[in-house]
Write a protein that holds these residues in place. Structure first.
Motif, PDB file in Angstrom:
ATOM      1  N   GLY A 148      -6.321   5.293  -8.569  1.00  0.00           N
ATOM      2  CA  GLY A 148      -5.303   4.764  -7.666  1.00  0.00           C
ATOM      3  C   GLY A 148      -5.897   4.347  -6.333  1.00  0.00           C
ATOM      4  N   ILE A 149      -6.736   5.225  -5.751  1.00  0.00           N
ATOM      5  CA  ILE A 149      -7.389   4.899  -4.484  1.00  0.00           C
ATOM      6  C   ILE A 149      -8.304   3.690  -4.649  1.00  0.00           C
ATOM      7  CG2 ILE A 149      -9.021   5.740  -2.752  1.00  0.00           C
ATOM      8  CD1 ILE A 149      -7.891   8.545  -3.254  1.00  0.00           C
ATOM      9  N   ARG A 150      -9.030   3.658  -5.749  1.00  0.00           N
ATOM     10  CA  ARG A 150      -9.939   2.524  -5.998  1.00  0.00           C
ATOM     11  C   ARG A 150      -9.159   1.208  -6.101  1.00  0.00           C
ATOM     12  NH1 ARG A 150     -14.523   0.723  -8.881  1.00  0.00           N
ATOM     13  NH2 ARG A 150     -14.570  -1.496  -8.389  1.00  0.00           N
ATOM     14  N   TYR A 151      -8.023   1.250  -6.792  1.00  0.00           N
ATOM     15  CA  TYR A 151      -7.233   0.039  -6.973  1.00  0.00           C
ATOM     16  C   TYR A 151      -6.609  -0.429  -5.663  1.00  0.00           C
ATOM     17  CZ  TYR A 151      -3.523  -3.095  -8.519  1.00  0.00           C
ATOM     18  OH  TYR A 151      -2.698  -4.180  -8.671  1.00  0.00           O
ATOM     19  N   ILE A 152      -6.101   0.509  -4.863  1.00  0.00           N
ATOM     20  CA  ILE A 152      -5.425   0.147  -3.617  1.00  0.00           C
ATOM     21  C   ILE A 152      -6.412  -0.295  -2.547  1.00  0.00           C
ATOM     22  CG2 ILE A 152      -3.946   0.992  -1.749  1.00  0.00           C
ATOM     23  CD1 ILE A 152      -2.747   2.963  -3.833  1.00  0.00           C
ATOM     24  N   GLU A 153      -7.482   0.487  -2.379  1.00  0.00           N
ATOM     25  CA  GLU A 153      -8.456   0.210  -1.317  1.00  0.00           C
ATOM     26  C   GLU A 153      -9.503  -0.816  -1.726  1.00  0.00           C
ATOM     27  OE1 GLU A 153      -8.099   1.356   1.642  1.00  0.00           O
ATOM     28  OE2 GLU A 153      -6.484   2.787   1.219  1.00  0.00           O
ATOM     29  N   CYS A 168       0.824  -1.208   0.000  1.00  0.00           N
ATOM     30  CA  CYS A 168       0.000   0.000   0.000  1.00  0.00           C
ATOM     31  C   CYS A 168       0.858   1.259   0.000  1.00  0.00           C
ATOM     32  CB  CYS A 168      -0.931   0.008   1.212  1.00  0.00           C
ATOM     33  SG  CYS A 168      -2.254  -1.205   1.142  1.00  0.00           S
ATOM     34  N   ILE A 169       1.929   1.253   0.806  1.00  0.00           N
ATOM     35  CA  ILE A 169       2.821   2.422   0.868  1.00  0.00           C
ATOM     36  C   ILE A 169       3.479   2.668  -0.484  1.00  0.00           C
ATOM     37  CG2 ILE A 169       4.948   3.321   1.884  1.00  0.00           C
ATOM     38  CD1 ILE A 169       4.173   1.876   4.473  1.00  0.00           C
ATOM     39  N   VAL A 170       3.963   1.593  -1.112  1.00  0.00           N
ATOM     40  CA  VAL A 170       4.617   1.718  -2.418  1.00  0.00           C
ATOM     41  C   VAL A 170       3.631   2.235  -3.467  1.00  0.00           C
ATOM     42  CG1 VAL A 170       5.699   0.433  -4.298  1.00  0.00           C
ATOM     43  CG2 VAL A 170       6.345  -0.044  -1.930  1.00  0.00           C
ATOM     44  N   LEU A 171       2.419   1.675  -3.465  1.00  0.00           N
ATOM     45  CA  LEU A 171       1.417   2.077  -4.455  1.00  0.00           C
ATOM     46  C   LEU A 171       0.968   3.516  -4.246  1.00  0.00           C
ATOM     47  CD1 LEU A 171      -0.768  -1.164  -4.671  1.00  0.00           C
ATOM     48  CD2 LEU A 171       0.789  -0.261  -6.409  1.00  0.00           C
TER      49      LEU A 171
END
Length: 332
Positions: free
Chosen positions: A93-98, A35-38
């Motif tokens: 990006g938020i959608r993909y990570i979360e 998550c941090i990297v993304l």
């Protein structure tokens, strides 16, 4: 209802998009390091895309020497790229990570409209840029009369208007008829009919790309013929050919970034939310918006010079809009 038959241990191991809502979707938990990297990548990509395209927009808007029809088309392209960095990259990006949609049901339907409009407008800008460069190289003596600032502004307005109308037509069922019912809160899936996908492939890729490739093929044929016909080419002619070559690189990079996505999207049964391949193709597309200013920086002296003036705050000095960006004609 969703918790029936689950043990306390299961409930602790499962995280929901909205913890206070019993109808919330289940959130996929990613490792913290991932998550941090993304998030770092998404943040840098968004900031860099917005910053570089903002430099292009300020440069062309501020300096009088850059108020040409070609640069107005580049300005329109930069606006589309900036909006991708400002809206599309952070939200996707938020959608993909979360793995959750936190931006509401209304914006879930509106977001694809924004995305389709930006894509269509970008490609439309490239078509007009190709036409502009074709006229400049094919008929340089009549270029200033055939291509004017007013005509460029009209083409830009027409391009954005047609892109918006086209996006509404393609997404009409998904936006207005609510054919994508939400199964749980935190979900956002907008489904486009396969016949619309095929139509979009032709309208948004095959047709405009055929025009662009055809025009640039003729541009380089004309340039080659002129080089054979005239041993000593004028500086103006060299400038036009260099501009055509640079913008040709922009278009080539655009096609390389977008064609793989359209090819993959035609495979039956692909899922834009779960397929790793489609996610990779999407992010290659989004990063194209950051590449255009980098190409300008490599090939355009005026962009490097104007960026120095902007970053050193010289644009706030009196009459700064009249600063010279072309010390040597050959470097244009």
């Amino acid at each position: 209802m969703l918790n029936r038959g689950m043990t306390d241990a299961d409930k602790q191991a499962i995280e929901y998009c909205f913890s206070n809502n019993n109808l919330s979707c289940i959130k996929e938990i990613k490792p913290q390091v991932e998550c941090i990297v993304l998030y770092t990548f998404i943040s840098l990509a968004s900031v860099l895309t917005v910053f570089l395209n903002l430099l292009v927009i300020i440069s062309i808007s501020h300096f009088k020497q850059l108020h040409t029809p070609t640069n107005l088309l580049i300005l329109s392209l930069a606006v589309a790229d900036l909006l991708v960095g400002l809206i599309v990259i952070p939200l996707m990006g938020i959608r993909y990570i979360e793995t959750c949609w936190y931006f509401g049901e209304t914006f879930c339907s509106l977001f694809p409209f924004i995305l389709y409009t930006l894509v269509s407008a970008s490609l439309g800008n490239l078509v007009f840029i190709s036409i502009d460069r074709y006229i400049a190289v094919k008929d340089p003596l009549q270029y200033s009369t055939r291509v004017t600032t007013n005509k460029a502004v009209f083409c830009i307005i027409l391009n954005w208007l047609c892109s918006s109308i086209y996006s509404i037509i393609v997404l009409y069922d998904a936006i207005f008829r609510n054919e994508n019912p939400i199964t749980c809160y935190g979900d956002c899936i907008v489904t486009v009919k396969f016949e619309y996908v095929l139509t979009d492939l032709i309208v948004s890729l095959v047709a405009p790309c055929s025009v662009i490739i055809s025009l640039y093929g003729q541009i380089f044929c004309v340039a080659k013929y002129q080089a054979r016909l005239i041993n000593s080419v004028t500086n103006a002619s060299k400038s036009e050919k260099k501009a055509a070559k640079t913008l040709g690189i922009v278009i080539a990079v655009y096609l390389l970034c977008w064609i793989p996505y359209y090819i993959v999207s035609l495979f039956p049964g692909y899922d834009s939310n779960e397929s790793a391949v489609i996610n990779i193709m999407c992010w290659i597309m989004y990063m194209n918006s950051c590449m255009n200013p980098l190409i300008y920086a490599l090939f355009y002296r005026w962009f490097r010079t104007s960026a120095k003036y902007i970053l050193s705050l010289k644009i706030f000095e009196p009459s700064s809009e009249y600063l010279s960006l072309f010390p040597e004609v050959n470097d244009q």
